[in-house]
Design an enzyme around this catalytic site. Structure first.
Site, PDB file in Angstrom:
ATOM      1  N   ASP A  15       0.799  -1.140   0.006  1.00 31.70           N
ATOM      2  CA  ASP A  15       0.055  -0.070   0.116  1.00 31.70           C
ATOM      3  C   ASP A  15       0.761   1.236  -0.114  1.00 31.70           C
ATOM      4  O   ASP A  15       0.682   2.061   0.759  1.00 31.70           O
ATOM      5  CB  ASP A  15      -0.897  -0.023   1.188  1.00 31.70           C
ATOM      6  N   GLU A 194     -11.045  -0.599  -4.038  1.00 31.50           N
ATOM      7  CA  GLU A 194     -10.588   0.183  -2.864  1.00 31.50           C
ATOM      8  C   GLU A 194      -9.140   0.801  -3.432  1.00 31.50           C
ATOM      9  O   GLU A 194      -8.829   0.724  -4.751  1.00 31.50           O
ATOM     10  CB  GLU A 194     -10.071  -1.032  -1.974  1.00 31.50           C
TER      11      GLU A 194
END
Length: 319
Positions: A15, A194
């Protein structure tokens, strides 16, 4: 221009998020233990690899944000440093989902690595449900908040939502849904939208996002809107029917996604993302630490859309 970034760029950091601000690059990402927030700073993009991580916050032993610290991003919003992250009170899964909610850390000092960070504030949205992956951008003179969340009335894990910000931790007005998992490539393993990221080019605003389970099915989709149109009208957004960045078996790169964008020192656009170099994951992919941060230059097509190409193979030195 660096065209062959070391790959992996930073190991065991999923991420990834890179902010270029004034004369520095800042790096933040999920750490394998999911227990803290680290910042790195360097004067060049390449030097982030060797920059010393500084822990700016650690999770408490208990409470609403005491487990699974996920997907942090560092932003500069109206002269404040802000770190957005998601966290859960426990590791328990309820109704098929973790219990993450969204939080904001704020620092008023000039240096985010040495400054004092205030206590986390929860960012409340229209649902009290699984929520994560918030990002910020400025558009049409306004601050915007873009994130992923479960709507209890919609099957699947998460959709993408947009709202204007009143301040870094407070939404203004009613959020709108920009995208939900609908195509097969968005619903492999799990139905997921997402990890949104924003980039402007020409007269359009683009949002990339990640879809499906976090194994080799993970991939990136694309939304776009004309600069002048109202971003709070979902009808103004266009969604690609096909993924724009996917696993590549020839190069042994699997599950590329949860990206952001930055620019190198010459102003060339750079895609920042994570991916694994194998598919054989023992146990839950969540606890496999080898989603490495990777960088890739990309080009813009004649029609103004981004061409991300394919994830390049591992290559550890710069020629």
């Amino acid at each position: 221009m660096t065209t062959h970034w070391p790959n992996p760029f930073i190991e065991q950091r999923a991420d990834p998020f890179i902010l270029r601000y004034e004369q520095h690059y800042y790096f933040i990402a999920s750490v394998p233990a999911y227990d803290r927030l680290e910042l790195r700073r360097a004067s060049s993009l390449l030097d982030l690899r060797r920059a010393e991580p500084v822990v700016v916050w650690r999770k408490p032993e208990s409470g609403p944000f005491s487990e699974l610290i996920w997907a942090p991003e560092l932003h500069r919003i109206d002269n404040q440093w802000v770190i957005y992250f998601a966290a859960a009170p426990t590791r328990d899964i309820k109704d098929g989902l973790f219990q993450h909610r969204m939080y904001a850390l704020v620092c008023d000092d000039a240096d985010p690595l040495t400054g004092s960070w205030q206590a986390p504030r929860r960012v409340f949205s229209q649902f009290d449900s699984f929520a994560l992956d918030a990002t910020h951008f400025v558009h049409q003179g306004k601050n915007w908040y873009l994130w992923a969340q479960k709507d209890p009335a919609i099957p699947g894990n998460s959709n993408l939502y947009l709202a204007e910000l009143l301040n870094p931790w407070t939404l203004k007005g009613t959020p709108v849904m920009l995208s939900r998992p609908e195509y097969e490539w968005e619903c492999a393993g799990f139905s997921v939208n997402e990890g949104p990221a924003v980039i402007k080019h020409g007269a359009r605003l683009f949002v990339t996002y990640s879809a499906s389970a976090t194994d080799e099915n993970y991939c990136m989709g694309l939304l776009s809107i004309d600069d002048e149109q109202d971003p709070l009208n979902p009808a103004n957004w266009h969604k690609s029917a096909r993924p724009v960045f996917t696993s590549n078996w020839d190069n042994h790169q699997y599950g590329p996604g949860h990206n952001c964008f930055t620019q190198d020192e010459r102003g060339n656009d750079v895609l920042v993302y994570h991916a694994r170099n194998y598919t054989e994951i023992e146990g839950d992919p969540l606890w496999d630490p080898n989603r490495h941060t990777r960088l890739k230059n990309f080009r813009w097509r004649d029609d103004g859309t981004p061409d991300f190409g394919v994830p390049p193979a591992d290559y550890t030195s710069v020629p």
